[in-house]
Design a protein around this motif. Structure first.
Motif, PDB file in Angstrom:
ATOM      1  N   ALA A  94       1.089  12.266  -3.939  1.00 26.44           N
ATOM      2  CA  ALA A  94       0.556  10.931  -4.201  1.00 26.44           C
ATOM      3  C   ALA A  94       1.344  10.241  -5.302  1.00 26.44           C
TER       4      ALA A  94
ATOM      5  N   PHE B 294     -13.481  13.749  -7.041  1.00 30.37           N
ATOM      6  CA  PHE B 294     -13.850  12.396  -7.456  1.00 30.37           C
ATOM      7  C   PHE B 294     -14.618  12.382  -8.777  1.00 30.37           C
TER       8      PHE B 294
ATOM      9  N   PHE C 218      -3.106   5.798   0.015  1.00 31.11           N
ATOM     10  CA  PHE C 218      -3.654   5.911   1.365  1.00 31.11           C
ATOM     11  C   PHE C 218      -3.106   7.179   2.005  1.00 31.11           C
ATOM     12  N   GLY C 219      -3.991   8.047   2.477  1.00 31.56           N
ATOM     13  CA  GLY C 219      -3.561   9.307   3.070  1.00 31.56           C
ATOM     14  C   GLY C 219      -3.610   9.288   4.584  1.00 31.56           C
TER      15      GLY C 219
ATOM     16  N   THR D 146       0.832  -1.191   0.000  1.00 31.39           N
ATOM     17  CA  THR D 146       0.000   0.000   0.000  1.00 31.39           C
ATOM     18  C   THR D 146       0.871   1.246   0.000  1.00 31.39           C
TER      19      THR D 146
ATOM     20  N   SER E  43      -6.664   9.893  -2.141  1.00 29.71           N
ATOM     21  CA  SER E  43      -7.531   8.736  -2.338  1.00 29.71           C
ATOM     22  C   SER E  43      -7.915   8.571  -3.805  1.00 29.71           C
TER      23      SER E  43
ATOM     24  N   LEU F 147      -6.647  14.641   1.521  1.00 25.31           N
ATOM     25  CA  LEU F 147      -7.006  13.225   1.630  1.00 25.31           C
ATOM     26  C   LEU F 147      -7.883  12.772   0.460  1.00 25.31           C
ATOM     27  N   LYS F 148      -8.754  13.659  -0.014  1.00 22.26           N
ATOM     28  CA  LYS F 148      -9.577  13.318  -1.174  1.00 22.26           C
ATOM     29  C   LYS F 148      -8.707  13.116  -2.413  1.00 22.26           C
TER      30      LYS F 148
END
Length: 267
Positions: A220, A261, A32-33, A2, A27, A23-24
């Protein structure tokens, strides 16, 4: 395995920027944040009405808790607010040997200040030399250098070079505050332009959290092992999609958030 990225930043109660946006974005890009909260803001799409700094020992404890247990591949640093918080974060990540993305958050989209004036020098001294990637917008770059805001690509490049000379590994000069129909971001390394990223300037009010989202998306990519230029390119493309789809969201009455998203939510 991960892939994990850590964001060290402030909380946005409206959910569009800060830790929530970080975090969005992480993801959405398959990472994984984890988080270290440096401040709690009372914030929405229209204003920041209160800021409460987290006690320094709690910030330090959060950093230690994450880094002594999770295999963090990259760190993103956002809102730090005060010189004392900056020093605490600098000390806390001193033993981390992975990439660090520093977003020098100074002013919210609403225009409210998020960094104390006396903290700029501390940020410049302690965290710029620690940054693998520095991601200032044009007003932030000017503030860090005590110069006028860059008005042309040549001025953007010159300020990027100057920030590299202060110790940043590379600098992504973001052109969102610039002029013209095309938004240009310049990736600067030392005395050269590594890459230029262009996109149409979108006619939308929903740009809350763009800086947080871009820097977290870069982190990320780095956490997933992408080369630096590839991580920036991927993050730039992701953000442009999030901006172009932002009007699908109906959040708040001011500057709404980008659509983190847009790739997974039904139209």
């Amino acid at each position: 395995m991960t892939q994990i990225a850590l964001t060290i930043a402030g909380s946005d109660s409206g959910g569009g920027a800060g830790i929530q946006a970080d975090l969005k974005a992480m993801s959405a890009l398959g990472v994984f944040g984890a988080s270290v909260i440096t401040a709690v803001t009372a914030q929405n799409t229209r204003a920041v009405t209160a800021v409460h700094g987290i006690p320094l020992d709690v910030i330090a404890a959060q950093i230690d808790a994450v880094l002594t247990d999770l295999d963090v591949g990259a760190i993103k640093i956002g809102m730090l607010a005060t010189p004392e918080i900056i020093r605490t974060v600098a000390d806390g990540i001193a033993g981390f040997d992975g990439p660090v993305v520093l977003d020098p958050v100074m002013i919210a989209k609403s225009g409210d200040a998020l960094l104390a004036r006396d903290a700029v020098q501390t940020l410049r001294d302690l965290l710029l030399p620690r940054a693998t990637v520095l991601t200032p917008n044009l007003p932030e770059a000017a503030c860090l250098l005590d110069r006028m805001v860059a008005d042309t690509p040549d001025e953007m490049a010159a300020q990027g070079h100057a920030l590299c000379s202060l110790g940043a590994g590379v600098v992504l000069m973001k052109g969102g505050h610039g002029k013209g129909d095309i938004c240009r971001d310049l990736l600067i390394g030392g005395d050269r332009i590594i890459a230029e990223f262009q996109a149409p300037r979108r006619n939308t009010r929903n740009t809350h959290g763009t800086g947080c989202t871009l820097s977290s998306a870069i982190a990320a990519g780095l956490a997933r092992g992408l080369a630096l230029q590839d991580a920036v390119a991927e993050a730039h493309g992701y953000l442009q999609g999030a901006i172009s789809e932002a009007d699908r969201l109906k959040v708040g009455q001011g500057h709404g958030p980008v659509h983190h998203f847009y790739r997974v939510w039904a139209a």
